[in-house]
Design a protein around this motif. Structure first.
Motif, PDB file in Angstrom:
ATOM      1  N   ALA A 272      38.101   6.384  20.327  1.00  0.00           N
ATOM      2  CA  ALA A 272      38.080   6.185  19.061  1.00  0.00           C
ATOM      3  C   ALA A 272      37.125   6.891  17.800  1.00  0.00           C
ATOM      4  CB  ALA A 272      38.042   4.658  18.689  1.00  0.00           C
ATOM      5  N   ASP A 273      36.125   7.543  18.398  1.00  0.00           N
ATOM      6  CA  ASP A 273      35.237   8.243  17.828  1.00  0.00           C
ATOM      7  C   ASP A 273      34.427   9.315  18.353  1.00  0.00           C
ATOM      8  OD1 ASP A 273      32.531   8.693  16.739  1.00  0.00           O
ATOM      9  OD2 ASP A 273      31.803   6.595  16.968  1.00  0.00           O
ATOM     10  N   GLU A 274      35.008  10.552  17.843  1.00  0.00           N
ATOM     11  CA  GLU A 274      34.796  11.729  18.088  1.00  0.00           C
ATOM     12  C   GLU A 274      33.331  12.168  18.567  1.00  0.00           C
ATOM     13  OE1 GLU A 274      35.703  16.619  17.468  1.00  0.00           O
ATOM     14  OE2 GLU A 274      36.506  15.146  16.087  1.00  0.00           O
ATOM     15  N   ALA A 275      32.419  11.506  17.962  1.00  0.00           N
ATOM     16  CA  ALA A 275      30.826  11.895  17.955  1.00  0.00           C
ATOM     17  C   ALA A 275      30.536  11.149  19.373  1.00  0.00           C
ATOM     18  CB  ALA A 275      30.182  11.386  16.838  1.00  0.00           C
ATOM     19  N   ARG A 276      30.872   9.736  19.643  1.00  0.00           N
ATOM     20  CA  ARG A 276      30.664   9.191  20.917  1.00  0.00           C
ATOM     21  C   ARG A 276      31.232  10.324  22.042  1.00  0.00           C
ATOM     22  NH1 ARG A 276      26.756   6.182  21.394  1.00  0.00           N
ATOM     23  NH2 ARG A 276      27.845   4.385  22.319  1.00  0.00           N
ATOM     24  N   ARG A 277      32.639  10.804  21.696  1.00  0.00           N
ATOM     25  CA  ARG A 277      33.304  11.424  22.563  1.00  0.00           C
ATOM     26  C   ARG A 277      32.591  12.589  23.094  1.00  0.00           C
ATOM     27  NH1 ARG A 277      36.593  15.878  22.670  1.00  0.00           N
ATOM     28  NH2 ARG A 277      37.111  15.495  20.632  1.00  0.00           N
ATOM     29  N   LYS A 278      31.770  13.454  22.040  1.00  0.00           N
ATOM     30  CA  LYS A 278      31.082  14.512  22.106  1.00  0.00           C
ATOM     31  C   LYS A 278      29.897  14.046  22.845  1.00  0.00           C
ATOM     32  CE  LYS A 278      32.758  17.453  18.414  1.00  0.00           C
ATOM     33  NZ  LYS A 278      33.596  18.245  19.484  1.00  0.00           N
ATOM     34  N   GLU A 279      29.175  12.887  22.789  1.00  0.00           N
ATOM     35  CA  GLU A 279      28.106  12.495  23.290  1.00  0.00           C
ATOM     36  C   GLU A 279      28.257  12.335  24.883  1.00  0.00           C
ATOM     37  OE1 GLU A 279      24.947   8.774  22.739  1.00  0.00           O
ATOM     38  OE2 GLU A 279      26.610   9.036  21.339  1.00  0.00           O
ATOM     39  N   LEU A 280      29.535  11.843  25.137  1.00  0.00           N
ATOM     40  CA  LEU A 280      29.855  11.643  26.743  1.00  0.00           C
ATOM     41  C   LEU A 280      29.989  12.975  27.258  1.00  0.00           C
ATOM     42  CD1 LEU A 280      30.981   9.884  28.914  1.00  0.00           C
ATOM     43  CD2 LEU A 280      33.071  10.032  28.179  1.00  0.00           C
ATOM     44  N   GLU A 281      30.464  13.830  26.667  1.00  0.00           N
ATOM     45  CA  GLU A 281      30.804  15.304  27.108  1.00  0.00           C
ATOM     46  C   GLU A 281      29.570  16.029  27.431  1.00  0.00           C
ATOM     47  OE1 GLU A 281      33.354  16.984  24.277  1.00  0.00           O
ATOM     48  OE2 GLU A 281      35.376  15.976  25.028  1.00  0.00           O
ATOM     49  N   ALA A 282      28.487  15.782  26.573  1.00  0.00           N
ATOM     50  CA  ALA A 282      27.118  16.326  26.580  1.00  0.00           C
ATOM     51  C   ALA A 282      26.670  15.673  27.854  1.00  0.00           C
ATOM     52  CB  ALA A 282      26.386  16.139  25.420  1.00  0.00           C
ATOM     53  N   ILE A 283      26.986  14.591  28.357  1.00  0.00           N
ATOM     54  CA  ILE A 283      26.396  14.166  29.515  1.00  0.00           C
ATOM     55  C   ILE A 283      26.911  14.458  30.914  1.00  0.00           C
ATOM     56  CG2 ILE A 283      25.976  12.033  30.867  1.00  0.00           C
ATOM     57  CD1 ILE A 283      25.621  10.343  28.243  1.00  0.00           C
ATOM     58  N   VAL A 284      28.374  14.647  30.699  1.00  0.00           N
ATOM     59  CA  VAL A 284      29.028  14.669  31.933  1.00  0.00           C
ATOM     60  C   VAL A 284      29.186  16.243  32.125  1.00  0.00           C
ATOM     61  CG1 VAL A 284      31.512  14.378  32.955  1.00  0.00           C
ATOM     62  CG2 VAL A 284      30.368  12.592  31.825  1.00  0.00           C
ATOM     63  N   HIS A 285      29.779  17.175  31.188  1.00  0.00           N
ATOM     64  CA  HIS A 285      30.007  18.451  31.383  1.00  0.00           C
ATOM     65  C   HIS A 285      28.895  19.366  32.014  1.00  0.00           C
ATOM     66  CE1 HIS A 285      33.596  18.533  28.086  1.00  0.00           C
ATOM     67  NE2 HIS A 285      33.723  17.741  29.195  1.00  0.00           N
ATOM     68  N   PRO A 286      27.887  19.159  31.605  1.00  0.00           N
ATOM     69  CA  PRO A 286      26.625  19.849  32.453  1.00  0.00           C
ATOM     70  C   PRO A 286      26.665  19.515  33.939  1.00  0.00           C
ATOM     71  CG  PRO A 286      25.600  19.088  30.615  1.00  0.00           C
ATOM     72  CD  PRO A 286      27.202  18.530  30.589  1.00  0.00           C
ATOM     73  N   LEU A 287      26.705  18.034  34.268  1.00  0.00           N
ATOM     74  CA  LEU A 287      26.757  17.726  35.552  1.00  0.00           C
ATOM     75  C   LEU A 287      27.804  18.274  36.379  1.00  0.00           C
ATOM     76  CD1 LEU A 287      25.681  14.083  34.923  1.00  0.00           C
ATOM     77  CD2 LEU A 287      24.401  15.727  35.838  1.00  0.00           C
ATOM     78  N   VAL A 288      29.251  18.283  35.878  1.00  0.00           N
ATOM     79  CA  VAL A 288      30.143  18.825  36.401  1.00  0.00           C
ATOM     80  C   VAL A 288      29.951  20.377  36.692  1.00  0.00           C
ATOM     81  CG1 VAL A 288      32.760  19.484  36.008  1.00  0.00           C
ATOM     82  CG2 VAL A 288      31.956  16.985  35.489  1.00  0.00           C
ATOM     83  N   PHE A 289      29.602  21.206  35.715  1.00  0.00           N
ATOM     84  CA  PHE A 289      29.297  22.580  35.928  1.00  0.00           C
ATOM     85  C   PHE A 289      28.371  22.662  36.915  1.00  0.00           C
ATOM     86  CE2 PHE A 289      27.189  26.447  34.671  1.00  0.00           C
ATOM     87  CZ  PHE A 289      28.209  27.423  34.696  1.00  0.00           C
ATOM     88  N   GLU A 290      27.225  22.005  37.044  1.00  0.00           N
ATOM     89  CA  GLU A 290      26.026  22.050  38.079  1.00  0.00           C
ATOM     90  C   GLU A 290      26.843  21.995  39.768  1.00  0.00           C
ATOM     91  OE1 GLU A 290      22.801  19.374  38.219  1.00  0.00           O
ATOM     92  OE2 GLU A 290      22.457  20.026  36.148  1.00  0.00           O
ATOM     93  N   ARG A 291      27.826  21.037  39.685  1.00  0.00           N
ATOM     94  CA  ARG A 291      28.662  20.827  41.049  1.00  0.00           C
ATOM     95  C   ARG A 291      29.484  22.001  41.273  1.00  0.00           C
ATOM     96  NH1 ARG A 291      28.206  19.499  44.919  1.00  0.00           N
ATOM     97  NH2 ARG A 291      30.309  18.402  45.640  1.00  0.00           N
ATOM     98  N   ILE A 292      30.034  22.725  40.153  1.00  0.00           N
ATOM     99  CA  ILE A 292      31.087  23.621  40.372  1.00  0.00           C
ATOM    100  C   ILE A 292      29.926  24.800  40.889  1.00  0.00           C
ATOM    101  CG2 ILE A 292      32.393  25.440  38.895  1.00  0.00           C
ATOM    102  CD1 ILE A 292      33.371  23.060  37.269  1.00  0.00           C
TER     103      ILE A 292
END
Length: 197
Positions: A74-94
């Motif tokens: 419902a809120d693009e800014a909040r979605r980007k905030e979540l992505e900023a947490i999750v994406h680097p962690l996923v990248f580390e695992r990759i």
């Protein structure tokens, strides 16, 4: 050898991914990793709770995906905030999974939106699971119980079939039986492992 695997919604990409894993490929699935990095007890989940509050947890202490989804979709800014947490962690695992692979290993990155991301050139090969749009829609109606309108909207939200085929080094056409699909995956696997050695 690093391979990108992609396909439109309801193309059968997950089935191809599973067959490749059976054949010994190391499959790196970003969606699965995105779940793994926010499992209970992980720093990822702690950071999500810090950012979004305890209301995104179930009574058992796991991530309440529908509750979080209601906030971030419902809120693009909040979605980007979540992505900023999750994406680097996923990248580390990759990176960890890739570094653990041997030189002879076939490393397959399962990426639904590979055509959209512009990352196709970063792989040694790109495998596209291909079906006609009408097949995608029919599968979503039958297997997922979607309305035609929803199914067609999902297809439109992704790259076109032509855009996916344009990045393919190997195409796995998936309109036949499971045996036909398995046979084609075996052919592509043999070609990829041949190219790798």
């Amino acid at each position: 050898m690093r391979v990108g695997l992609t396909g439109g919604i309801a193309s059968g990409k997950s089935t191809v991914s599973a067959i490749l894993a059976e054949l010994g490929a190391i499959v790196i699935d970003g969606d699965l990793l995105a779940r793994e990095v926010v499992e209970p007890g992980t720093p990822g989940l702690e950071r999500v709770v810090e950012a979004f509050g305890p209301e995104v947890l179930t009574a058992e202490g796991a991530l309440d995906r529908p509750a979080l989804g209601a906030v971030v979709f419902a809120d693009e800014a909040r979605r980007k905030e979540l992505e900023a947490i999750v994406h680097p962690l996923v990248f580390e695992r990759i990176v960890e999974l890739e570094q653990a692979a041997g030189p002879e290993d076939l490393v397959v990155h399962d990426i639904p939106l590979l055509a959209e991301s512009g990352r196709a050139p970063t792989f040694d090969a790109v495998v596209v699971v291909d079906v006609p749009v009408e097949t995608q829609v029919e599968r979503m109606l039958g297997q997922r119980g979607m309305t035609r309108e929803d199914a067609e909207a999902r297809v439109r939200a992704q790259a076109t079939r032509e855009e996916r085929l344009a990045i393919a080094t190997h195409v796995i056409e998936n309109t036949g039986s499971l045996e036909d699909l398995r046979r084609r995956v075996l052919e592509v696997h043999a070609a990829l492992t041949g190219e790798a050695s």
